[in-house]
Design a protein around this motif. Structure first.
Motif, PDB file in Angstrom:
ATOM      1  N   LYS A 131      -6.099   2.654  -2.934  1.00 44.64           N
ATOM      2  CA  LYS A 131      -6.482   3.763  -3.833  1.00 44.64           C
ATOM      3  C   LYS A 131      -7.106   3.214  -5.102  1.00 44.64           C
ATOM      4  O   LYS A 131      -6.830   2.091  -5.520  1.00 44.64           O
ATOM      5  N   SER A 191      13.285  -6.220   0.576  1.00 40.47           N
ATOM      6  CA  SER A 191      12.567  -5.773  -0.633  1.00 40.47           C
ATOM      7  C   SER A 191      11.173  -5.259  -0.290  1.00 40.47           C
ATOM      8  O   SER A 191      10.549  -4.563  -1.097  1.00 40.47           O
ATOM      9  N   LEU A 243       8.201  -3.076   0.937  1.00 39.54           N
ATOM     10  CA  LEU A 243       8.082  -1.611   1.048  1.00 39.54           C
ATOM     11  C   LEU A 243       7.967  -1.141   2.494  1.00 39.54           C
ATOM     12  O   LEU A 243       8.338  -0.009   2.802  1.00 39.54           O
ATOM     13  N   VAL A 244       7.485  -1.991   3.383  1.00 39.53           N
ATOM     14  CA  VAL A 244       7.422  -1.627   4.808  1.00 39.53           C
ATOM     15  C   VAL A 244       8.842  -1.434   5.348  1.00 39.53           C
ATOM     16  O   VAL A 244       9.154  -0.427   6.000  1.00 39.53           O
ATOM     17  N   PRO A 262      -5.456  -6.677  -1.821  1.00 37.26           N
ATOM     18  CA  PRO A 262      -4.831  -7.779  -2.560  1.00 37.26           C
ATOM     19  C   PRO A 262      -3.486  -7.384  -3.168  1.00 37.26           C
ATOM     20  O   PRO A 262      -3.280  -6.225  -3.519  1.00 37.26           O
ATOM     21  N   ALA A 276      -0.586  -6.978  -5.859  1.00 39.12           N
ATOM     22  CA  ALA A 276      -0.519  -6.697  -7.301  1.00 39.12           C
ATOM     23  C   ALA A 276      -1.914  -6.569  -7.899  1.00 39.12           C
ATOM     24  O   ALA A 276      -2.206  -7.074  -8.974  1.00 39.12           O
ATOM     25  N   GLY A 334      -1.541  -1.524  -2.870  1.00 37.45           N
ATOM     26  CA  GLY A 334      -1.374  -2.086  -1.521  1.00 37.45           C
ATOM     27  C   GLY A 334       0.045  -1.951  -0.995  1.00 37.45           C
ATOM     28  O   GLY A 334       0.250  -1.595   0.177  1.00 37.45           O
ATOM     29  N   GLY A 335       1.025  -2.226  -1.818  1.00 32.79           N
ATOM     30  CA  GLY A 335       2.421  -2.130  -1.365  1.00 32.79           C
ATOM     31  C   GLY A 335       2.769  -0.691  -1.017  1.00 32.79           C
ATOM     32  O   GLY A 335       3.404  -0.415   0.010  1.00 32.79           O
ATOM     33  N   LEU A 387      -1.611  -8.652 -11.410  1.00 30.95           N
ATOM     34  CA  LEU A 387      -1.023  -8.220 -12.688  1.00 30.95           C
ATOM     35  C   LEU A 387       0.152  -7.319 -12.327  1.00 30.95           C
ATOM     36  O   LEU A 387       0.024  -6.455 -11.456  1.00 30.95           O
ATOM     37  N   SER A 389      -3.340  -0.553 -12.802  1.00 33.27           N
ATOM     38  CA  SER A 389      -2.848  -1.541 -13.757  1.00 33.27           C
ATOM     39  C   SER A 389      -3.634  -2.848 -13.678  1.00 33.27           C
ATOM     40  O   SER A 389      -3.274  -3.822 -14.335  1.00 33.27           O
ATOM     41  N   GLY A 390      -4.705  -2.899 -12.846  1.00 31.30           N
ATOM     42  CA  GLY A 390      -5.530  -4.094 -12.743  1.00 31.30           C
ATOM     43  C   GLY A 390      -4.845  -5.173 -11.912  1.00 31.30           C
ATOM     44  O   GLY A 390      -3.734  -4.964 -11.429  1.00 31.30           O
TER      45      GLY A 390
HETATM   46  P1  ATP Z   1      -0.088  -0.225  -8.040  1.00 31.00           P
HETATM   47  O1  ATP Z   1      -1.567  -0.047  -8.005  1.00 31.00           O
HETATM   48  O2  ATP Z   1       0.658   0.826  -7.245  1.00 31.00           O
HETATM   49  O3  ATP Z   1       0.474  -0.464  -9.375  1.00 31.00           O
HETATM   50  P2  ATP Z   1      -0.471  -2.913  -7.158  1.00 31.00           P
HETATM   51  O4  ATP Z   1      -1.656  -2.791  -6.244  1.00 31.00           O
HETATM   52  O5  ATP Z   1      -0.738  -3.406  -8.536  1.00 31.00           O
HETATM   53  O6  ATP Z   1       0.264  -1.534  -7.190  1.00 31.00           O
HETATM   54  P3  ATP Z   1       1.104  -3.934  -5.002  1.00 31.00           P
HETATM   55  O7  ATP Z   1       0.298  -4.918  -4.218  1.00 31.00           O
HETATM   56  O8  ATP Z   1       1.275  -2.580  -4.464  1.00 31.00           O
HETATM   57  O9  ATP Z   1       0.568  -3.869  -6.511  1.00 31.00           O
HETATM   58  O10 ATP Z   1       2.535  -4.584  -5.163  1.00 31.00           O
HETATM   59  C1  ATP Z   1       3.213  -4.845  -6.315  1.00 31.00           C
HETATM   60  C2  ATP Z   1       4.509  -5.553  -5.952  1.00 31.00           C
HETATM   61  O11 ATP Z   1       5.230  -4.792  -4.962  1.00 31.00           O
HETATM   62  C3  ATP Z   1       4.287  -6.909  -5.293  1.00 31.00           C
HETATM   63  O12 ATP Z   1       4.139  -7.930  -6.232  1.00 31.00           O
HETATM   64  C4  ATP Z   1       5.548  -7.084  -4.460  1.00 31.00           C
HETATM   65  O13 ATP Z   1       6.556  -7.662  -5.229  1.00 31.00           O
HETATM   66  C5  ATP Z   1       6.005  -5.652  -4.134  1.00 31.00           C
HETATM   67  N1  ATP Z   1       5.816  -5.298  -2.710  1.00 31.00           N
HETATM   68  C6  ATP Z   1       6.747  -4.857  -1.871  1.00 31.00           C
HETATM   69  N2  ATP Z   1       6.248  -4.633  -0.641  1.00 31.00           N
HETATM   70  C7  ATP Z   1       4.957  -4.932  -0.697  1.00 31.00           C
HETATM   71  C8  ATP Z   1       3.903  -4.923   0.260  1.00 31.00           C
HETATM   72  N3  ATP Z   1       4.087  -4.541   1.528  1.00 31.00           N
HETATM   73  N4  ATP Z   1       2.676  -5.291  -0.163  1.00 31.00           N
HETATM   74  C9  ATP Z   1       2.476  -5.659  -1.454  1.00 31.00           C
HETATM   75  N5  ATP Z   1       3.431  -5.714  -2.376  1.00 31.00           N
HETATM   76  C10 ATP Z   1       4.671  -5.356  -2.016  1.00 31.00           C
END
Ligand code: ATP
Length: 314
Positions: free
Chosen positions: A25, A81, A83-84, A110, A112, A117-118, A192, A271-272
């Protein structure tokens, strides 16, 4: 009833591997209000699902296991921990079925990165396990379980373009005439942390005389209805951008480079540290992406379009 009967019944209903694709998203508008007593910020956001996908395959199993390949492999914990796994367990508890599945994640979003992605993987696990276990919940029921997993997870169950309120988990789909928007996605080295970005925003705001009120998405919604990319470009906005730039000043160079390459507008995604740029069409997006790649400022540059559907089997 004999122990095992239930498992046997479920096994019969499970029909081999289920493959689910789930998008990333971007937030076209992210208004962040004051910190609430429950520790969340009140948000007013417009989400759009874009064509960068993770893929989750669910197979029958005697326990719950997760393996992965792609972005973040070797870095991302595959334990309780993840999310899956949390999503699979939440669905099993809700439906009263054993949480038995072998799950494999192919990750392109990618870690964070500000692309959720999570959360996407959590939504994919809900949809995949619902199909594998034959629990047959509606999208709305899956989204209600998703809200307990994280603010962005319900949106990724639906996809498309939607308004998010509350702390982002209350979703109202935006039913506009179909139009495809073209994006250039600049992926930075490293991630980040979302909580760190919100903390930085609170710190920056504490230095101001009065915290700004929660910005609504009216201008953005009007621009979406107008179908004019230049107008949409002017309406894009992200209150977290100042925090992301404060934590990662080099992102200002990326934003400048994308605009110098001819993008209509650029902004930090969520949040970048991913930055996204709006283009007039697919060809324009390819040209901007080529120039941004040549700048050497990003780890990877991709083109994408949106809106696309949320987590779907197939
Ligand atoms: P958002 O845009 O919702 O703030 P993000 O894209 O910055 O999220 P994500 O990749 O969703 O960040 O993940 C943030 C943290 O969530 C990761 O550093 C990790 O610790 C945790 N996490 C748990 N499950 C997952 C997963 N399946 N994929 C990615 N991160 C995951």
């Amino acid at each position: 009833w004999r122990p095992g009967d239930e498992d046997e019944r479920l096994r019969r209903r499970m029909s081999g591997p289920v493959k689910v694709r789930v998008p990333a998203k971007v937030n076209l508008h992210l208004g962040v209000g004051p910190l609430r007593p429950d520790g969340y910020h009140e948000l007013n956001t417009v989400y759009q699902a874009i064509s960068i996908h993770d893929e989750l395959t669910a197979r029958r199993g005697d326990t719950l296991t997760l393996t992965m390949e792609g972005e973040g492999a070797g870095e991302l914990a595959l334990d309780e921990s993840n999310l899956v796994i949390r999503a699979a367990r939440a669905l099993a508890a809700h439906a009263g079925v054993p949480a038995h599945a072998r799950l494999h994640l192919r990750k392109q979003i990618p870690l964070a990165g500000g692309l959720a992605g999570g959360s996407a993987d959590g939504a994919a696990a809900l949809v995949a396990c619902d199909a594998l276990w034959g629990t047959d919940l509606s999208r709305d029921e899956l989204a209600a379980i998703a809200a307990g997993l994280g603010s962005d997870v319900p949106f990724l169950v639906y996809g498309g373009t939607a308004l998010g309120t509350g702390h982002g988990e209350t979703i109202s789909p935006i039913l506009a005439r179909p139009v495809t928007w073209h994006w250039v996605v600049a992926i930075a080295e490293g991630g980040l942390s979302t909580p760190a970005a919100y903390r930085e925003l609170d710190r920056l705001r504490a230095e101001q005389a009065a915290p700004p009120p929660l910005r609504n998405a009216d201008a953005l919604l009007a621009a979406l209805r107008g179908r004019d990319p230049a107008r949409l470009g002017r309406a894009l906005g992200n209150d977290l951008q100042a925090a992301a730039l404060s934590l990662r000043p080099a992102l200002a160079e990326t934003l400048k480079a994308g605009e110098a390459a001819g993008a209509l507008a650029g902004l930090v995604s969520g949040s970048g540290p991913t930055c996204v740029f709006l283009a007039t069409d697919g060809g324009h997006a390819e040209r901007v992406a080529a120039e941004l790649t040549a700048s050497g400022l990003c780890r990877t540059v991709r083109t994408a379009y949106g809106p696309v559907p949320g987590a779907r089997v197939g």
